[in-house]
Write an enzyme that holds these catalytic residues in place. Structure first.
Site, PDB file in Angstrom:
ATOM      1  N   GLU A  33       0.769  -1.135  -0.246  1.00 41.05           N
ATOM      2  CA  GLU A  33       0.006  -0.062   0.087  1.00 41.05           C
ATOM      3  C   GLU A  33       1.036   1.171   0.106  1.00 41.05           C
ATOM      4  OE1 GLU A  33      -3.338   0.118   2.839  1.00 41.05           O
ATOM      5  OE2 GLU A  33      -3.468   2.354   2.442  1.00 41.05           O
ATOM      6  N   ARG A  45      -7.512   3.139  13.143  1.00 36.41           N
ATOM      7  CA  ARG A  45      -8.333   2.300  13.055  1.00 36.41           C
ATOM      8  C   ARG A  45      -8.281   1.472  14.337  1.00 36.41           C
ATOM      9  NH1 ARG A  45     -11.632  -0.227   9.165  1.00 36.41           N
ATOM     10  NH2 ARG A  45     -11.206   0.949   7.404  1.00 36.41           N
ATOM     11  N   GLU A  48     -10.649  -8.212   4.309  1.00 41.13           N
ATOM     12  CA  GLU A  48     -10.064  -7.991   5.972  1.00 41.13           C
ATOM     13  C   GLU A  48     -10.639  -8.782   6.896  1.00 41.13           C
ATOM     14  OE1 GLU A  48      -9.541  -3.736   5.260  1.00 41.13           O
ATOM     15  OE2 GLU A  48      -7.358  -3.976   6.023  1.00 41.13           O
TER      16      GLU A  48
HETATM   17  N1  MTE Z   1      -6.413 -11.619  -0.923  1.00 40.03           N
HETATM   18  C1  MTE Z   1      -5.356 -12.254  -1.618  1.00 40.03           C
HETATM   19  N2  MTE Z   1      -5.260 -13.212  -2.120  1.00 40.03           N
HETATM   20  N3  MTE Z   1      -4.282 -11.534  -1.737  1.00 40.03           N
HETATM   21  C2  MTE Z   1      -3.994 -10.017  -1.094  1.00 40.03           C
HETATM   22  O1  MTE Z   1      -2.991  -9.527  -1.191  1.00 40.03           O
HETATM   23  N4  MTE Z   1      -5.171  -8.498   0.636  1.00 40.03           N
HETATM   24  C3  MTE Z   1      -6.072  -8.227   1.406  1.00 40.03           C
HETATM   25  C4  MTE Z   1      -7.581  -8.983   0.979  1.00 40.03           C
HETATM   26  N5  MTE Z   1      -7.339 -10.012   0.292  1.00 40.03           N
HETATM   27  C5  MTE Z   1      -5.204  -9.448  -0.116  1.00 40.03           C
HETATM   28  C6  MTE Z   1      -6.219 -10.589   0.039  1.00 40.03           C
HETATM   29  C7  MTE Z   1      -6.122  -7.092   2.033  1.00 40.03           C
HETATM   30  S1  MTE Z   1      -5.109  -6.227   3.051  1.00 40.03           S
HETATM   31  C8  MTE Z   1      -7.083  -5.979   1.442  1.00 40.03           C
HETATM   32  S2  MTE Z   1      -7.389  -4.687   2.013  1.00 40.03           S
HETATM   33  C9  MTE Z   1      -8.197  -6.394   0.580  1.00 40.03           C
HETATM   34  O2  MTE Z   1      -7.883  -7.963   0.023  1.00 40.03           O
HETATM   35  C10 MTE Z   1      -8.302  -5.546  -0.645  1.00 40.03           C
HETATM   36  O3  MTE Z   1      -9.027  -5.803  -1.827  1.00 40.03           O
HETATM   37  P1  MTE Z   1     -10.669  -5.489  -1.786  1.00 40.03           P
HETATM   38  O4  MTE Z   1     -10.682  -3.905  -1.371  1.00 40.03           O
HETATM   39  O5  MTE Z   1     -10.950  -5.998  -3.004  1.00 40.03           O
HETATM   40  O6  MTE Z   1     -11.184  -6.423  -0.720  1.00 40.03           O
HETATM   41  N1  LUZ Z   2      -5.653   1.994   4.321  1.00 35.86           N
HETATM   42  C1  LUZ Z   2      -5.983   3.350   4.734  1.00 35.86           C
HETATM   43  C2  LUZ Z   2      -6.202   0.979   5.024  1.00 35.86           C
HETATM   44  O1  LUZ Z   2      -5.184   4.271   4.015  1.00 35.86           O
HETATM   45  N2  LUZ Z   2      -6.856   3.788   5.341  1.00 35.86           N
HETATM   46  C3  LUZ Z   2      -7.767   2.924   6.022  1.00 35.86           C
HETATM   47  O2  LUZ Z   2      -8.790   3.166   6.728  1.00 35.86           O
HETATM   48  C4  LUZ Z   2      -7.265   1.513   5.803  1.00 35.86           C
HETATM   49  N3  LUZ Z   2      -8.160   0.352   6.340  1.00 35.86           N
HETATM   50  C5  LUZ Z   2      -7.916  -0.982   6.268  1.00 35.86           C
HETATM   51  C6  LUZ Z   2      -6.775  -1.039   5.575  1.00 35.86           C
HETATM   52  N4  LUZ Z   2      -6.140  -0.238   4.915  1.00 35.86           N
HETATM   53 MO1  MOS Z   3      -5.342  -3.808   3.238  1.00 36.08          MO
HETATM   54  S1  MOS Z   3      -4.176  -3.531   4.812  1.00 36.08           S
HETATM   55  O1  MOS Z   3      -6.261  -2.539   3.358  1.00 36.08           O
HETATM   56  O2  MOS Z   3      -4.098  -3.423   2.101  1.00 36.08           O
END
Ligand code: MTE
Ligand code: LUZ
Ligand code: MOS
Length: 762
Positions: A226, A304, A710
């Site tokens: 990120e 958070r 998450e």
């Molecule tokens: N699933 C897989 N297979 N690989 C990933 O890197 N990242 C997780 C989750 N699931 C991830 C995953 C995280 S930290 C987040 S925030 C969400 O996927 C992001 O995708 P979404 O917003 O489409 O759920």
């Molecule tokens: N990233 C971010 C995040 O920049 N703000 C958020 O609130 C957040 N929450 C979950 C995962 N990534």
């Molecule tokens: Mo997930 S920690 O919001 O990339």
């Protein structure tokens, strides 16, 4: 619908950064990083490295044309260390050579002279010395100081949770080259294309329009890309800018483990007050977040933690304070749950402590205090369509909790060397970026003349299936077969000013943008069809419907099929492209009062975990995880179940076996996959029963299908308490620390008063 990448994944044809065919003359990068945790840095001596065969250039801070600055929230993080180093692993120089092995060999020849400065790795020590990142923040509700007087029982304690390595399968990496007129194109394994674009522009001192960032997919991100995918993208871009050659920088696994930040470890103090009949009336908590050396995303993660400090419970009197503590570790960063898990763990620890002292089962306290419809969180938002109690009672029924308890009690009575434990873990997770302005997304949809469709959004695919979901949305709103949809790469020139793919909100936000674009296009096509079908009057398009690639006129199927409709519209000069923008409505937050309505909605669920501990060895197995989860109206149960299973296992890993160890000098000791153990197939729960609770979803979720990325990770907290309960079945008399991860080593130490030695006399 199956994941659209399934065939190319299985055939090994899916392209990651390391698979991109390289251009002639490509250079390979290797990073030289600080061997010391803190100290004054003299000019690095790169002469030996620079003279090695095949080495083209060694880049340091002095070579940066713009700013040596990559901070994402606060400007406190240089790309390359200059004057002072702050952690072991901090980048100092980038070697560019004609092969990867030469670059790595040359990096080993760089010499630095560092005068040591004091090292802090403990967040409480940092706090004592005033080494804070930003100001501590406090969320409160009711009147905590008066509330203690109304409590029949008050318990205090300390809870610790460790960090966690992301361990994406694809390590950090980027590939960059110059384009004409001083432009630069970067391919990156990255959750945040716009952050890369902006940061490259800043470091190179060029406008953002010169920088194009393209993301095909990531071999996993989990939050680790990120903010921290940016570093390597900027280095590749800088190298390409300086040498005018293409530069590839893909980190070796061991370098990635050493140099990148992880989930934040927390150390916390709690105090919980209950009435005689186990109502929680007061909860006070202080979080010390181990932020590492630079700000990175730590203040957002901290925020958070506060949002989720009371977990799935209603507590009328709360004071939650959190401080970001600066230490000499790599900057810790986003990881699945983003501070939420750390906050919830302390709440569960407080309940466990109270339950153990009162001689009741923790689940009695948990169940009694679950959130109900209309309850207020400490940040002011109230629950809506609250499913906390429904999930709890449904999972009790589904796992037949009374029989399960009986089974466990019998097992424990019959076995001396093996003990079982059960724990409930309710989850309530808020969906939206907590920074309100980040809740925006865009989509660009083209319908081509042959009726096929290209979709671009701001979301990046990292295995979570967002591209499949985007294809489903487009297919549904245009009413065409999913085969007609292609999801393009995520590219800053097609969809600009995007938020990171994070916060579990990408399918919702980007999906809503795709939906809007699709609706606009189908509206245009319907107006055209109305004319084609002999209804020139305005408003006649309301009679037209497109169903399964066929046009219907007032409910009657016509001869007009999708292909002809599209071709006809093109010939009639109808615009077949639409860009749409979505900003989550209704959310707001005031950081002065720490009140507002920050989340589009909450996701609920409850897990019941059963664990067996081998009391001779300290090892354990997770027998089962039973979950009832509120997916809303899941648009893709296959993907959503995969997200739940993966999240649960990752959460179990964090709470049980994944142990990050740093030496007192801040050197990562668990720096390989033999010393940092993640769950493998044999540590996977024997059974994972995930039940989809039938709910209406939320209008702010894409197609009422709630965010899933998450929230399931936090079910893993149940594994910690299930193992703890198994230990307690063996040793009721012993006070146990509330410290995660609960590794086999810690289990053994909890079971015996004196560590058993081979030669011991005991
Ligand atoms: N699933 C897989 N297979 N690989 C990933 O890197 N990242 C997780 C989750 N699931 C991830 C995953 C995280 S930290 C987040 S925030 C969400 O996927 C992001 O995708 P979404 O917003 O489409 O759920
Ligand atoms: N990233 C971010 C995040 O920049 N703000 C958020 O609130 C957040 N929450 C979950 C995962 N990534
Ligand atoms: Mo997930 S920690 O919001 O990339």
């Amino acid at each position: 619908m199956k994941n659209i990448d399934i065939t190319s994944h299985v055939r090994g044809e899916s392209v990651y950064v390391d698979d991109i065919p390289v251009r002639t003359g490509t250079l390979y990068g290797a990073v030289f990083d600080s061997p010391m945790p803190h100290g004054v840095l003299r000019d690095p001596d790169v002469s030996d490295a620079g003279q090695m065969a095949g080495v083209i250039r060694v880049v340091t801070a002095k070579d940066i044309p713009g700013e040596n600055q990559i901070g994402i929230v606060v400007d406190d993080e240089p790309l390359f260390a200059e004057k002072v180093v702050h952690y072991v692993g901090q980048p100092i120089a980038l070697v560019l050579a004609e092969s990867e092995s030469r670059a790595m060999a040359a990096a080993r020849k760089i010499r630095v002279d560092i005068d040591p400065l004091p090292v802090i790795i403990d967040p409480r020590e940092a706090s004592k010395k005033g080494a804070l990142i930003g100001k501590p923040r406090t969320f409160s509700l009711g009147n905590i100081d008066q509330a203690w007087e109304t409590c029949d029982h008050v318990f205090e304690g300390v809870a610790e949770s460790g960090g966690q390595e992301h361990l994406y399968i694809e390590t950090q990496g980027s590939y960059a080259y110059r384009t004409e007129n001083g432009g630069i194109r970067i391919f990156s394994s990255n959750q945040s294309p716009t952050v890369v674009q902006k940061t490259v522009a800043r470091v190179l001192d060029v406008p953002m329009h010169k920088v194009e960032v393209d993301v095909r997919r990531l071999g996993g991100g989990f939050g680790g890309k990120e903010s921290q995918g940016t570093v390597w993208a900027v280095m590749a871009a800088l190298g390409a800018y300086i040498t005018k050659r293409a530069v590839k920088l893909v980190l070796h696994r061991l370098d990635d483990l050493r140099m990148t930040g992880k989930r934040h470890p927390y150390s916390s103090d709690f105090k919980i007050g209950l009435t005689e009949d186990l109502e929680i009336v007061a909860y006070e908590v202080s979080f010390y977040q181990n932020a590492g050396a630079f700000t990175d995303l730590s203040p957002a993660v901290l925020e958070r933690t506060l949002f989720h400090a009371t977990g799935s419970y209603f507590v009328p009197n709360v004071r939650a304070t959190a401080a970001g503590c600066r230490t000499n570790l790599p900057p810790n960063t986003a990881m699945r749950g983003f501070g939420g898990p750390q906050g919830m763990f302390v709440m569960e620890a407080a309940i466990a402590k109270a339950a153990e002292a009162l001689g009741v089962d923790a689940s009695t306290i948990q169940k009694k205090n679950l959130l109900r419809e209309g309850d207020a969180f400490p940040y002011g938002q109230k629950t809506e369509r609250c499913q906390a109690v429904n999930c709890w009672t449904e999972v009790e029924e589904r796992c037949d909790i009374d029989a399960l308890r009986e089974e466990v009690a019998t097992f424990n009575a019959d076995n001396r060397l093996f003990k079982k434990g059960i724990a409930f873990m309710p989850v309530c997770f808020g969906i939206s970026f907590t920074k309100i302005h980040m809740n925006q997304a865009g989509a660009l949809v083209h319908i081509y003349q042959d009726g096929s469709v290209g979709v671009s959004t701001g979301a990046t695919e990292m295995g979570q299936g967002v591209n499949t979901k985007m294809a489903q949305v487009a297919a549904q709103v245009l009413s065409v077969s999913p085969d007609r949809i292609k999801i393009e790469t995520t590219n800053t020139t097609r969809v600009a000013n995007t938020s990171p793919t994070a916060a579990s909100a990408s399918a919702d936000m980007n999906g809503k943008a795709v939906e809007k674009a699709g609706l606009a296009l189908s509206g245009r096509l319907k107006r055209f069809a109305a004319k084609e079908l002999g209804h020139p009057e305005s408003g006649a398009s309301a009679w037209i419907e497109i169903r399964n690639e066929q046009v219907y006129d007032r409910g009657v199927k016509t001869d007009l099929a999708w292909n002809d409709l599209v071709m006809g519209a093109y010939l009639a000069r109808v615009d077949l492209t639409e860009h749409a923008y979505y900003a989550t409505p209704g959310i707001h937050f005031d950081t002065d009062t720490e009140k507002g309505c920050p989340f589009a909605y909450h996701v609920y669920g409850t897990a019941v975990t059963v664990a067996t501990v081998d009391c001779l060895r300290g090892t354990y197995e997770i027998d089962a995880v039973h979950v009832v989860h509120d997916f809303g109206k899941s648009m893709n149960p296959l993907i959503d179940r995969g997200q739940a299973e993966g999240g649960i296992l990752q959460g179990i890993g964090w709470m049980t076996m994944e142990e990050l160890r740093y030496s007192e000098e801040g050197r990562l000791l668990s720096n390989t996959l033999s010393t940092y153990k993640i769950p493998d197939i044999s540590s996977t729960p024997r059974e994972m029963n995930i039940h989809f609770l039938e709910t209406a979803g939320s209008p702010l979720a894409i197609l009422k299908s709630k965010a899933i990325g998450e929230p399931p990770l936090m079910y893993g907290i149940g594994a910690y308490f299930a193992i703890r309960n198994a230990i307690r079945a063996a040793r009721q008399d012993k006070a146990l620390p509330l410290s995660a991860p609960i590794t086999p080593e810690r289990v053994l130490l909890s079971l015996y008063d004196t560590p058993q030695r081979a030669t011991g006399s005991e």
